[in-house]
Design a protein around this motif. Structure first.
Motif, PDB file in Angstrom:
ATOM      1  N   GLN A   3       0.839  -1.185   0.000  1.00 17.81           N
ATOM      2  CA  GLN A   3       0.000   0.000   0.000  1.00 17.81           C
ATOM      3  C   GLN A   3       0.880   1.243   0.000  1.00 17.81           C
ATOM      4  OE1 GLN A   3      -2.254  -0.391   3.562  1.00 17.81           O
ATOM      5  NE2 GLN A   3      -3.689  -1.862   2.705  1.00 17.81           N
ATOM      6  N   ALA A   4       0.339   2.329  -0.530  1.00 14.81           N
ATOM      7  CA  ALA A   4       1.088   3.579  -0.579  1.00 14.81           C
ATOM      8  C   ALA A   4       1.155   4.233   0.792  1.00 14.81           C
ATOM      9  CB  ALA A   4       0.459   4.524  -1.588  1.00 14.81           C
ATOM     10  N   MET A   5       0.131   4.067   1.609  1.00 10.37           N
ATOM     11  CA  MET A   5       0.086   4.699   2.923  1.00 10.37           C
ATOM     12  C   MET A   5      -0.264   3.661   3.990  1.00 10.37           C
ATOM     13  SD  MET A   5       0.951   7.859   2.816  1.00 10.37           S
ATOM     14  CE  MET A   5       0.422   8.427   4.410  1.00 10.37           C
ATOM     15  N   PRO A   6       0.286   3.824   5.183  1.00  5.85           N
ATOM     16  CA  PRO A   6      -0.077   2.912   6.274  1.00  5.85           C
ATOM     17  C   PRO A   6      -1.503   3.193   6.752  1.00  5.85           C
ATOM     18  CG  PRO A   6       1.327   4.662   7.095  1.00  5.85           C
ATOM     19  CD  PRO A   6       1.252   4.824   5.588  1.00  5.85           C
ATOM     20  N   ARG A   7      -2.023   2.299   7.543  1.00  5.44           N
ATOM     21  CA  ARG A   7      -3.381   2.438   8.069  1.00  5.44           C
ATOM     22  C   ARG A   7      -3.503   3.580   9.078  1.00  5.44           C
ATOM     23  NH1 ARG A   7      -4.448  -3.999   8.920  1.00  5.44           N
ATOM     24  NH2 ARG A   7      -5.197  -4.416   6.806  1.00  5.44           N
ATOM     25  N   LEU A   8      -2.422   3.909   9.749  1.00  6.02           N
ATOM     26  CA  LEU A   8      -2.399   5.035  10.687  1.00  6.02           C
ATOM     27  C   LEU A   8      -1.515   6.121  10.100  1.00  6.02           C
ATOM     28  CD1 LEU A   8      -1.966   3.153  14.099  1.00  6.02           C
ATOM     29  CD2 LEU A   8      -4.088   3.916  13.018  1.00  6.02           C
ATOM     30  N   ALA A   9      -1.965   7.342  10.189  1.00 10.30           N
ATOM     31  CA  ALA A   9      -1.250   8.452   9.554  1.00 10.30           C
ATOM     32  C   ALA A   9       0.072   8.750  10.269  1.00 10.30           C
ATOM     33  CB  ALA A   9      -2.126   9.700   9.545  1.00 10.30           C
ATOM     34  N   PRO A  10       1.150   8.876   9.515  1.00  4.35           N
ATOM     35  CA  PRO A  10       2.438   9.252  10.110  1.00  4.35           C
ATOM     36  C   PRO A  10       2.522  10.763  10.311  1.00  4.35           C
ATOM     37  CG  PRO A  10       2.687   8.899   7.760  1.00  4.35           C
ATOM     38  CD  PRO A  10       1.257   8.560   8.096  1.00  4.35           C
ATOM     39  N   PRO A  32      13.608   9.863   9.463  1.00  2.00           N
ATOM     40  CA  PRO A  32      12.989   8.872  10.350  1.00  2.00           C
ATOM     41  C   PRO A  32      12.210   7.822   9.569  1.00  2.00           C
ATOM     42  CG  PRO A  32      11.786  10.949  10.441  1.00  2.00           C
ATOM     43  CD  PRO A  32      13.020  11.192   9.612  1.00  2.00           C
ATOM     44  N   LEU A  33      12.263   6.611  10.052  1.00  2.00           N
ATOM     45  CA  LEU A  33      11.502   5.526   9.453  1.00  2.00           C
ATOM     46  C   LEU A  33      10.010   5.808   9.571  1.00  2.00           C
ATOM     47  CD1 LEU A  33      13.417   2.462  10.941  1.00  2.00           C
ATOM     48  CD2 LEU A  33      13.581   3.355   8.603  1.00  2.00           C
ATOM     49  N   LEU A  34       9.248   5.286   8.655  1.00  2.05           N
ATOM     50  CA  LEU A  34       7.803   5.448   8.680  1.00  2.05           C
ATOM     51  C   LEU A  34       7.217   4.908   9.984  1.00  2.05           C
ATOM     52  CD1 LEU A  34       5.291   6.374   7.162  1.00  2.05           C
ATOM     53  CD2 LEU A  34       5.252   4.157   6.017  1.00  2.05           C
ATOM     54  N   LEU A  35       7.709   3.776  10.448  1.00  5.32           N
ATOM     55  CA  LEU A  35       7.249   3.217  11.722  1.00  5.32           C
ATOM     56  C   LEU A  35       7.399   4.236  12.842  1.00  5.32           C
ATOM     57  CD1 LEU A  35       6.332   0.863  13.571  1.00  5.32           C
ATOM     58  CD2 LEU A  35       8.734   0.190  13.689  1.00  5.32           C
ATOM     59  N   PHE A  36       8.548   4.897  12.907  1.00  8.38           N
ATOM     60  CA  PHE A  36       8.781   5.885  13.961  1.00  8.38           C
ATOM     61  C   PHE A  36       7.848   7.076  13.804  1.00  8.38           C
ATOM     62  CE2 PHE A  36      13.526   4.494  14.202  1.00  8.38           C
ATOM     63  CZ  PHE A  36      13.148   3.311  14.807  1.00  8.38           C
ATOM     64  N   ARG A  37       7.603   7.489  12.575  1.00  5.34           N
ATOM     65  CA  ARG A  37       6.719   8.637  12.320  1.00  5.34           C
ATOM     66  C   ARG A  37       5.278   8.329  12.725  1.00  5.34           C
ATOM     67  NH1 ARG A  37       7.226   9.437   6.491  1.00  5.34           N
ATOM     68  NH2 ARG A  37       5.602  10.979   6.819  1.00  5.34           N
ATOM     69  N   VAL A  38       4.845   7.090  12.510  1.00  7.09           N
ATOM     70  CA  VAL A  38       3.500   6.708  12.944  1.00  7.09           C
ATOM     71  C   VAL A  38       3.441   6.654  14.472  1.00  7.09           C
ATOM     72  CG1 VAL A  38       1.781   4.841  12.963  1.00  7.09           C
ATOM     73  CG2 VAL A  38       2.898   5.487  10.811  1.00  7.09           C
ATOM     74  N   MET A  39       4.401   5.988  15.080  1.00  8.08           N
ATOM     75  CA  MET A  39       4.392   5.842  16.538  1.00  8.08           C
ATOM     76  C   MET A  39       4.494   7.196  17.234  1.00  8.08           C
ATOM     77  SD  MET A  39       3.922   2.646  16.992  1.00  8.08           S
ATOM     78  CE  MET A  39       4.154   2.579  18.751  1.00  8.08           C
ATOM     79  N   ALA A  40       5.318   8.097  16.711  1.00 12.35           N
ATOM     80  CA  ALA A  40       5.535   9.402  17.346  1.00 12.35           C
ATOM     81  C   ALA A  40       4.285  10.280  17.314  1.00 12.35           C
ATOM     82  CB  ALA A  40       6.703  10.126  16.679  1.00 12.35           C
ATOM     83  N   GLY A  41       3.327   9.938  16.484  1.00 11.78           N
ATOM     84  CA  GLY A  41       2.071  10.676  16.455  1.00 11.78           C
ATOM     85  C   GLY A  41       1.161  10.351  17.629  1.00 11.78           C
TER      86      GLY A  41
END
Length: 183
Positions: A3-10, A32-41
């Protein structure tokens, strides 16, 4: 999971100064990794996630740590995190192409591993499959690793199973610089 975007917005830049400082510490100048950008939200989740990190100089060598992480992510079908770790650490951990492939495709007793590494991988597999180590597996692991190292192995497996749950459930698209599972 392409998918182009994760299920939770980064989070998108510019980041709050404290978040940018955290990203800088973790990523050492890389984006930053996408995982970190999602979690940091999500402040609480991000704090807990960062608190559980085991990417410091612990009782395992870099090589041992990465074998545990790579195998755990592979067992959890988490190409996202496996690929990030292989790209970032496989060379520094002296993992050969055959060994990287083996973390995904081979059994614990593959000839490319030393006896200690075979015990390590067998422990990861057992923890993944049964959430425990049998007496024989624990004895084999104990022949090569001390108590602090065994605790670290168990904690790494648990933390990277959680990371796998997060990355897989959020349907994170693979990082462009990350490795891909071998065919």
């Amino acid at each position: 999971m392409s998918q182009a975007m994760p299920r939770l917005a980064p989070l998108e830049p510019p980041y709050a100064p404290e978040i940018q400082a955290q990203f800088d510490r973790i990523m050492r100048g890389a984006p930053p990794l996408l995982l970190f950008r999602v979690m940091a939200g999500h402040a609480r989740a991000w704090e807990k996630f960062r608190g559980g990190s085991l990417l410091d100089r612990g009782p395992l060598s870099l090589r041992e740590r990465e074998i545990v992480i790579d195998r755990t992510c592979a067992k959890n079908a988490c190409e996202y995190e496996w690929g990030v770790h292989v790209a970032a650490f496989a060379e520094a951990a002296d993992l050969t192409t055959e060994q990287v492939r083996a973390t995904v495709r081979d059994k614990a007793d593959a000839a490319c591993w030393s006896p200690a590494e075979q015990a390590l991988i067998a422990a990861v597999d057992a923890l993944h499959e049964r959430a425990t180590l049998g007496d024989a597996e624990f004895k084999s692991l104990s022949a090569h690793y001390n108590e602090a190292q065994i605790l670290e192995i168990i904690m790494l497996c648990g933390f990277y199973r959680t990371v796998s749950y997060l990355a897989n459930t959020m349907a994170l698209p693979l990082e462009t610089s990350a490795a891909r599972f071998p065919k």
